[in-house]
Design a protein around this motif. Structure first.
Motif, PDB file in Angstrom:
ATOM      1  N   LEU A 135     -26.095  38.122 -23.473  1.00 41.66           N
ATOM      2  CA  LEU A 135     -25.322  36.975 -22.981  1.00 41.66           C
ATOM      3  C   LEU A 135     -25.306  35.846 -24.016  1.00 41.66           C
ATOM      4  O   LEU A 135     -24.267  35.227 -24.260  1.00 41.66           O
ATOM      5  CB  LEU A 135     -25.892  36.482 -21.649  1.00 41.66           C
ATOM      6  N   GLU A 136     -26.430  35.600 -24.641  1.00 41.17           N
ATOM      7  CA  GLU A 136     -26.503  34.561 -25.684  1.00 41.17           C
ATOM      8  C   GLU A 136     -25.595  34.916 -26.864  1.00 41.17           C
ATOM      9  O   GLU A 136     -24.884  34.063 -27.384  1.00 41.17           O
ATOM     10  CB  GLU A 136     -27.949  34.378 -26.160  1.00 41.17           C
ATOM     11  N   ARG A 179     -22.468  37.489 -14.578  1.00 45.40           N
ATOM     12  CA  ARG A 179     -21.885  36.301 -15.223  1.00 45.40           C
ATOM     13  C   ARG A 179     -20.415  36.513 -15.585  1.00 45.40           C
ATOM     14  O   ARG A 179     -19.796  35.692 -16.245  1.00 45.40           O
ATOM     15  CB  ARG A 179     -22.670  35.950 -16.495  1.00 45.40           C
ATOM     16  N   LEU A 236     -19.188  29.200 -27.800  1.00 47.47           N
ATOM     17  CA  LEU A 236     -19.527  28.173 -26.814  1.00 47.47           C
ATOM     18  C   LEU A 236     -20.647  27.282 -27.344  1.00 47.47           C
ATOM     19  O   LEU A 236     -21.744  27.766 -27.619  1.00 47.47           O
ATOM     20  CB  LEU A 236     -19.967  28.831 -25.503  1.00 47.47           C
ATOM     21  N   LEU A 249     -23.378  27.895 -20.273  1.00 51.32           N
ATOM     22  CA  LEU A 249     -22.305  28.659 -19.634  1.00 51.32           C
ATOM     23  C   LEU A 249     -21.931  28.121 -18.264  1.00 51.32           C
ATOM     24  O   LEU A 249     -20.747  27.950 -17.961  1.00 51.32           O
ATOM     25  CB  LEU A 249     -22.680  30.138 -19.542  1.00 51.32           C
ATOM     26  N   ALA A 262     -25.530  30.448 -24.156  1.00 55.04           N
ATOM     27  CA  ALA A 262     -25.632  30.880 -22.760  1.00 55.04           C
ATOM     28  C   ALA A 262     -26.193  29.793 -21.861  1.00 55.04           C
ATOM     29  O   ALA A 262     -25.868  29.733 -20.678  1.00 55.04           O
ATOM     30  CB  ALA A 262     -26.495  32.139 -22.666  1.00 55.04           C
ATOM     31  N   GLN A 309     -18.003  33.631 -14.656  1.00 56.93           N
ATOM     32  CA  GLN A 309     -18.183  32.459 -15.523  1.00 56.93           C
ATOM     33  C   GLN A 309     -17.605  32.713 -16.911  1.00 56.93           C
ATOM     34  O   GLN A 309     -16.963  31.831 -17.489  1.00 56.93           O
ATOM     35  CB  GLN A 309     -19.662  32.094 -15.629  1.00 56.93           C
ATOM     36  N   LEU A 310     -17.829  33.895 -17.454  1.00 55.34           N
ATOM     37  CA  LEU A 310     -17.273  34.227 -18.772  1.00 55.34           C
ATOM     38  C   LEU A 310     -15.744  34.204 -18.727  1.00 55.34           C
ATOM     39  O   LEU A 310     -15.095  33.709 -19.650  1.00 55.34           O
ATOM     40  CB  LEU A 310     -17.788  35.588 -19.247  1.00 55.34           C
ATOM     41  N   ALA A 339     -17.864  33.973 -28.316  1.00 58.17           N
ATOM     42  CA  ALA A 339     -17.018  32.956 -27.682  1.00 58.17           C
ATOM     43  C   ALA A 339     -17.034  31.632 -28.435  1.00 58.17           C
ATOM     44  O   ALA A 339     -16.080  30.864 -28.355  1.00 58.17           O
ATOM     45  CB  ALA A 339     -17.459  32.732 -26.238  1.00 58.17           C
ATOM     46  N   CYS A 345     -21.907  34.471 -25.727  1.00 58.58           N
ATOM     47  CA  CYS A 345     -21.551  33.056 -25.556  1.00 58.58           C
ATOM     48  C   CYS A 345     -21.497  32.303 -26.878  1.00 58.58           C
ATOM     49  O   CYS A 345     -20.524  31.595 -27.157  1.00 58.58           O
ATOM     50  CB  CYS A 345     -22.534  32.367 -24.613  1.00 58.58           C
ATOM     51  N   SER A 346     -22.535  32.445 -27.686  1.00 61.40           N
ATOM     52  CA  SER A 346     -22.606  31.633 -28.901  1.00 61.40           C
ATOM     53  C   SER A 346     -21.836  32.228 -30.066  1.00 61.40           C
ATOM     54  O   SER A 346     -21.061  31.525 -30.721  1.00 61.40           O
ATOM     55  CB  SER A 346     -24.062  31.392 -29.298  1.00 61.40           C
TER      56      SER A 346
END
Length: 165
Positions: free
Chosen positions: A34-35, A89, A44, A51, A48, A92-93, A42, A38-39
């Motif tokens: 997930l980290e 998740r 972000l 998120l 994560a 949310q993603l 994505a 996300c990082s």
């Protein structure tokens, strides 16, 4: 797997194919995946950990964060990919512009990153093996020359050392 290398990778498709990857020390679980998504994939800010805030926002003070361009993350059926902590998740993603797409079980031929990573790994291993072989050959040749040399090893020193004998 003892002695294995853990890495996460993403094949970024756009103007050109690029393999984004990260060496992971230790086990790859849902939190690590997930980290990475996300990082690294994505982009972000905060990874994560941010998120929930990014996906839901906080009124006008912190609006929902979205990627400039949506992306789809294609997943095989590795343990971390199907773990409830990661799959939970999904909504949310999706809100931040990251869709998850799972490949059918036992279908590595559909996974382009497997082909690219395997090709790069083979190239690296072949290069390492060639370097190892060349180094081992040079060492063996040096040892053979030293053993068969008619000049005693002590006489190979500088002339000043030989004169002291």
């Amino acid at each position: 797997m003892a002695g294995g290398v853990n890495a996460l990778g993403a094949l970024v498709v756009g103007t050109s194919h690029d393999l984004l990857w990260e060496h992971i020390p230790g086990k790859i679980d849902a939190a690590v995946l997930l980290e990475f998504v996300c990082s690294r994939v994505a982009g972000l800010p905060g990874g994560a950990g941010a998120l929930s805030l990014a996906a839901d926002g906080v009124g006008a003070a912190l609006p929902v964060w979205r990627r400039p361009r949506p992306c789809t993350v294609v997943l095989d059926n590795a343990y971390a990919h199907v773990d409830k902590a990661f799959k939970g998740r999904r909504d949310q993603l999706a809100k931040i512009g990251v869709e998850l797409f799972h490949l059918p079980p036992r279908s590595p031929e559909l996974n382009d990153i497997e082909h690219q990573a395997l090709t790069r790994q083979r190239t690296r291993v072949r290069g390492s093996a060639a370097d190892f072989t060349a180094t081992a050959f040079r060492r063996s040749a040096d040892q053979l020359v030293r053993r068969s040399s008619p000049v005693p090893l002590l006489d190979r020193r500088s002339p000043a050392v030989r004169e002291r004998r």
